[in-house]
Structures are given as C-alpha cells and as structure tokens.
Design an enzyme around this catalytic site. Structure first.
Site, mmCIF file in Angstrom:
data_model
loop_
_atom_site.group_PDB
_atom_site.id
_atom_site.type_symbol
_atom_site.label_atom_id
_atom_site.label_comp_id
_atom_site.label_asym_id
_atom_site.label_seq_id
_atom_site.Cartn_x
_atom_site.Cartn_y
_atom_site.Cartn_z
ATOM 1 N N ARG A 91 40.098 15.352 150.684
ATOM 2 C CA ARG A 91 41.204 14.439 151.003
ATOM 3 C C ARG A 91 41.583 13.596 149.797
ATOM 4 O O ARG A 91 42.023 12.465 149.926
ATOM 5 C CB ARG A 91 40.838 13.534 152.187
ATOM 6 C CG ARG A 91 39.633 12.659 151.981
ATOM 7 C CD ARG A 91 39.205 12.015 153.280
ATOM 8 N NE ARG A 91 38.103 11.093 153.081
ATOM 9 C CZ ARG A 91 38.209 9.776 153.096
ATOM 10 N NH1 ARG A 91 39.381 9.221 153.290
ATOM 11 N NH2 ARG A 91 37.152 9.009 152.931
ATOM 12 N N GLY A 124 42.669 15.615 155.760
ATOM 13 C CA GLY A 124 42.938 15.206 154.393
ATOM 14 C C GLY A 124 43.528 13.821 154.245
ATOM 15 O O GLY A 124 43.909 13.407 153.148
ATOM 16 N N ARG A 181 30.762 14.831 139.086
ATOM 17 C CA ARG A 181 29.593 14.392 139.843
ATOM 18 C C ARG A 181 28.398 15.303 139.561
ATOM 19 O O ARG A 181 28.564 16.394 139.020
ATOM 20 C CB ARG A 181 29.921 14.434 141.343
ATOM 21 C CG ARG A 181 31.231 13.751 141.703
ATOM 22 C CD ARG A 181 31.931 14.460 142.876
ATOM 23 N NE ARG A 181 33.278 13.931 143.110
ATOM 24 C CZ ARG A 181 33.574 12.892 143.882
ATOM 25 N NH1 ARG A 181 32.605 12.278 144.531
ATOM 26 N NH2 ARG A 181 34.804 12.484 144.019
ATOM 27 N N ASP A 250 26.924 14.506 145.660
ATOM 28 C CA ASP A 250 28.365 14.601 145.408
ATOM 29 C C ASP A 250 29.000 13.218 145.262
ATOM 30 O O ASP A 250 30.183 13.118 144.910
ATOM 31 C CB ASP A 250 29.060 15.393 146.521
ATOM 32 C CG ASP A 250 28.805 14.823 147.904
ATOM 33 O OD1 ASP A 250 27.647 14.889 148.344
ATOM 34 O OD2 ASP A 250 29.741 14.316 148.535
ATOM 35 N N ASN A 251 28.238 12.160 145.499
ATOM 36 C CA ASN A 251 28.712 10.791 145.291
ATOM 37 C C ASN A 251 28.008 10.131 144.111
ATOM 38 O O ASN A 251 28.012 8.905 143.992
ATOM 39 C CB ASN A 251 28.487 9.946 146.545
ATOM 40 C CG ASN A 251 29.331 10.409 147.719
ATOM 41 O OD1 ASN A 251 30.360 11.047 147.521
ATOM 42 N ND2 ASN A 251 28.896 10.098 148.918
#
Length: 490
Positions: A91, A124, A181, A250-251
């Site tokens: 998104r 999204g 990342r 992923d963060n």
C-alpha cells in the site's frame, strides 16, 4: 506554475526483479490536511505550490508528477518470527528520489495510494487515523533527534476505506533516506539470487555507506555499518521510552532510520515489559526486548550476505558472527552513555551504572512516569523541592535513591544550573503521549477537526522546551485516559 519535483531516480534503474512498476490509484477529492513546509524547502520543493489543488492531487496520488518513476518495492521478511518469502509494498508507491539541500538522496513515497502487485488481496489504502499517527510520531522522533523517516504531507482522499467500519481515507507522503530493509535482502536470499544480493549491497554502499566503496572487504564493512547504526538507534529508542511495536525484518531499515510507524507508542509509566501492539500477544517486541530483536534481525541480514563474504561457508559464518558480536558493546556503550546524561553525570565513576539501574528498578516498582521522572530530575538538580518524587507511588523509594544521587553529582564539576540545562537538553518535556494522539485522531475522524492535530504537532516540534502555555501536554494520562492497545493501519 506547475509543481516541479527534481527527481533523480536510482532504485528504479536496478533490475526489474527489485520492484513492480505501478502507478498510484486516483482518488475522488483530495484535500491537503497538513504540509510540512520546512521539509518541503529542504527537499527543494515549493511549499506554496504544494498547497495548491495541483499539489494536493500529486500528494494524494491522483496526479503523477513529471519525472516520477512510480514503483512498489519487493521484499520478504520475518513477521513475528515467521518467514514470508514475498511481502513488498502493498500500500505504498515510491514516486522517486530527490537530492535535498544537504546533498542527501531522499525517497518520496506515497503511503495508502492504492493496490500494488504485492497487496495480497488488500485494498492498498490507508485510513486517516494511522496516517495522522505516523505524521505525529515520525515528526516527534525527528524533533527528539532520533534517525527517522519524515512526513511531508497528509491528504484526505474524499473516499472511505473499510476496516472494522467505514473510515475516512488518507495518504501520507513519507520521506526516507531509502526504503531498503533487511527484508529486501531476504527477498533475494530465499531465491538464491546471489547476483541480485551483490547488486543490492553495492547500491546500499553507494547510497548509505559511500566511505566503504574502496574498503578491502566492503560487504563485511557494510554489515558492520548496519550493525552499528541499528545498535545506536535502538539505544536512542530506549532512552525516550519508545516502543516500535512491529520490529519485523521488513520494518528494519538498512539506513539506520526508524521506519514503519504502526502500533508504536511511548511509555507512560516505566515498565520494561510494556507492550502496546494489539497483535504482539506474546510480547516479542516489548520495550526491553528491542535490543535482542534488533540483533536477531541483523543476524538474518548477515545470513543473506554470507555468499558475498566467502565461498567457504564455515569461514563466512565465523566472519559474520564476529561482526555481529560487536552489537552488544555498541548498544551498551550508547545506552549507558545516554542514561548517564539523563541523570546528569558527565564523568565516569565506578558504581554509576548500578546507581542508574537502581533508579530504573525503583521507577518500575513505583509505576513512575518515564518521561516526567527524568525531566523533573533535571529540575531537582537546582531545586530540592522539585517534584520528581511525586512520580513514585512510594516517594520514600525516590528519597533513598536521591540521597545517593546528590552525593554523586556533588563530585561533578558542573554547576547546578549547567547540570539542569544539560539534563533538559536530553530529557524531553513533551512526547507523543498515546492519549493525546488518540484524542487528535478522534477529533479528525469524527468531527473533521484538525485544530488538535495542528496544536499537538506544534508542541512536539519543541520537545525539550518548557512551553508553559502547553504544560498540560506534558501530563501523563488519567486512569480513564490510558491507551492500553495500539493498532496497525492495515
């Protein structure tokens, strides 16, 4: 006059496997809520033009500006310890990159701008509440001096998104030194695409660690650089009582910035086991667990880089372990140095760390407010009657500690006024307290009232100043104002 973005895009010049080309989905009636004018100027953009209808249309994704090369970035990631081989920007769409006034390359990304090939059946879109939360908290973190993504603008779309109920839709324009990342490396590692890992590593070195270009072992040094930045970042989080909430790989940013403000929160009462995120049922990402999780995430990055270290697996693993082994010392050095500053100690003596730990333990037992305890302690340096002790359920616990602290600071060369000024420079009076953020969101969502949002952003821009006219913003929540759970925006 047309809004001009001086794009110089590098990530979209990488191979097609790194991203999907996709344009934002147009929205019905974009309306600008907030433009970060100083940041716009820093990025070389014209804030007056961005505040026009044309600017709002661009910031909402209704219009794609000239020079943009919109992409959704591919990445994988461990989410609460479980590996997902394909995630990606579900998104968010990266419009492009600009070089700011300091010569730093910055991503301009629209968050909530419609579905992408990575949306996994999601819409999204973003609801207004999470957009305001990220704007508030990311800009507060910037004002606190903590590396972070920034918020350039928030726009309402004139449409609703469906979550548990229908909510106003919104788009956040997010600025980052990059959106690469740990999970970006994992995306290629799980596919055994060593050449892509090398291309990505070379791109990261050129963009974030240019001093490593001529290093004898650049990929080893890259891992060491990310380890150091992450260790220092997590120390800074802990020093202001920040809890990220979703420290998935992923963060976890390669640049060392705080990224992806979902169910994040700042502690009120000090509690090392504090969790706010509604989805963190096991406390994986609790306040005190964050250093351990950061090292876990970095270990996943090291695994991705092993093929670039050596063709001999055992040798590569040993070298990676040696680099990862530096994390604890870097973190501890940064954290302990920060704590000493918070309590007004500017020289090192034996017993200092134990003295500080005793304070933290007393705070935890007495449910002392994290932010106010340290802020009032600065006042106590010049005024014995300052009410740091009022933060403790049993003030005698503070009195016992305070006696030892006063004996210790008496050995320091600074005057009381110098100590107070130095302590106030690292101990904020104002943080984005959860109940304040929720009140702002409710006013905006329910009443289309953004005055509380504007005022909170104004207060948080000067967190280390007393601001007597806004003194109430420093107060902890009353029992019926406490926010016990925060939520992701998806």
């Amino acid at each position: 006059m047309t809004v001009h973005f001086p794009f110089q895009n590098s990530y979209s010049a990488l191979p097609d496997s790194f991203f999907a080309r996709v344009a934002p989905t147009p929205v019905a009636a974009p309306r600008l809520i907030k433009l970060n004018r100083p940041l716009a100027v820093q990025l070389g953009l014209d804030p007056d033009l961005l505040e026009t209808a044309e600017g709002a249309a661009i910031l909402a994704g209704k219009t794609v500006p000239d020079g943009a090369d919109p992409i959704a970035m591919a990445y994988a990631g461990h989410q609460f310890g479980q590996f997902v081989p394909q995630l990606g920007d579900g998104r968010a769409i990266l419009l492009g990159e600009v070089i700011d006034k300091d010569g730093v390359r910055r991503d301009i990304q629209l968050k909530g701008s419609g579905p992408t090939p990575f949306s996994r059946r999601g819409d999204g879109r973003a609801a207004l509440g999470p957009v305001l939360r990220e704007y508030i908290v990311s800009e507060a973190m910037y004002a606190l001096g903590i590396p972070t993504t920034r918020s350039l603008a928030a726009v309402v779309t004139g449409e609703h998104v469906i979550r548990e109920t229908a909510l106003p839709g919104a788009v956040l324009t997010r600025i980052a030194s990059s959106h690469i990342r740990v999970g970006t490396f994992q995306f290629f590692a799980v596919r055994r695409d060593t050449e892509a890992i090398r291309r990505l590593a070379d791109h990261v070195i050129a963009r974030h660690y240019p001093e490593l270009r001529d290093a004898e072992r650049p990929y080893h040094e890259l891992l060491a650089g990310v380890v150091a930045r992450q260790a220092e970042l997590i120390a800074r989080w802990l020093l202001v009582g920040f809890i990220h909430g979703v420290m998935n790989t992923d963060n976890s940013s390669i640049s060392g910035e705080t990224i992806d403000y979902g169910p994040c929160a700042f502690m009120d009462a000090y509690n090392p086991a504090q969790v706010f995120s509604s989805i963190d049922e096991m406390g994986r990402y609790a306040y005190a667990n964050q250093p351990r999780i950061a090292l876990w995430n970095l270990t996943r990055l090291a695994e991705c880089l092993l093929p670039l270290f050596s063709d001999e697996q055992e040798k590569a693993v040993a070298e990676a372990q040696d680099i990862l082994g530096a994390f604890s010392e870097i973190f501890s050095t940064a954290y302990q140095a920060g704590l000493r500053k918070k309590v007004g100690l500017f020289t090192g003596r034996e017993g200092d760390d134990a003295l500080i730990q005793d304070l933290l333990e007393a705070m935890a037992k007495n449910q002392a407010d994290f932010t106010l305890t340290f802020r009032k302690l600065g006042d106590s340096a010049v005024d014995d009657s300052a009410d740091a002790r009022a933060q403790f359920m049993e003030p005698a616990a503070f009195d016992e500690w305070s006696g030892r602290w006063r004996a210790r600071i008496a050995l320091e060369p600074q005057s009381a006024a110098e100590r107070q000024a130095a302590m106030h420079a690292v101990n904020p009076a104002f943080i984005p307290r959860n109940h304040r953020v929720e009140a702002v969101i409710q006013a905006a969502v329910n009443d289309d009232d953004y005055a509380p949002f504007e005022e909170l952003v104004q207060v948080l821009a000067k967190p280390f100043e007393d601001q007597p006219e806004f003194a109430a913003y420093a107060d902890p929540p009353l029992p019926d104002q406490r926010v016990l759970r925060t939520f992701c925006g998806t």
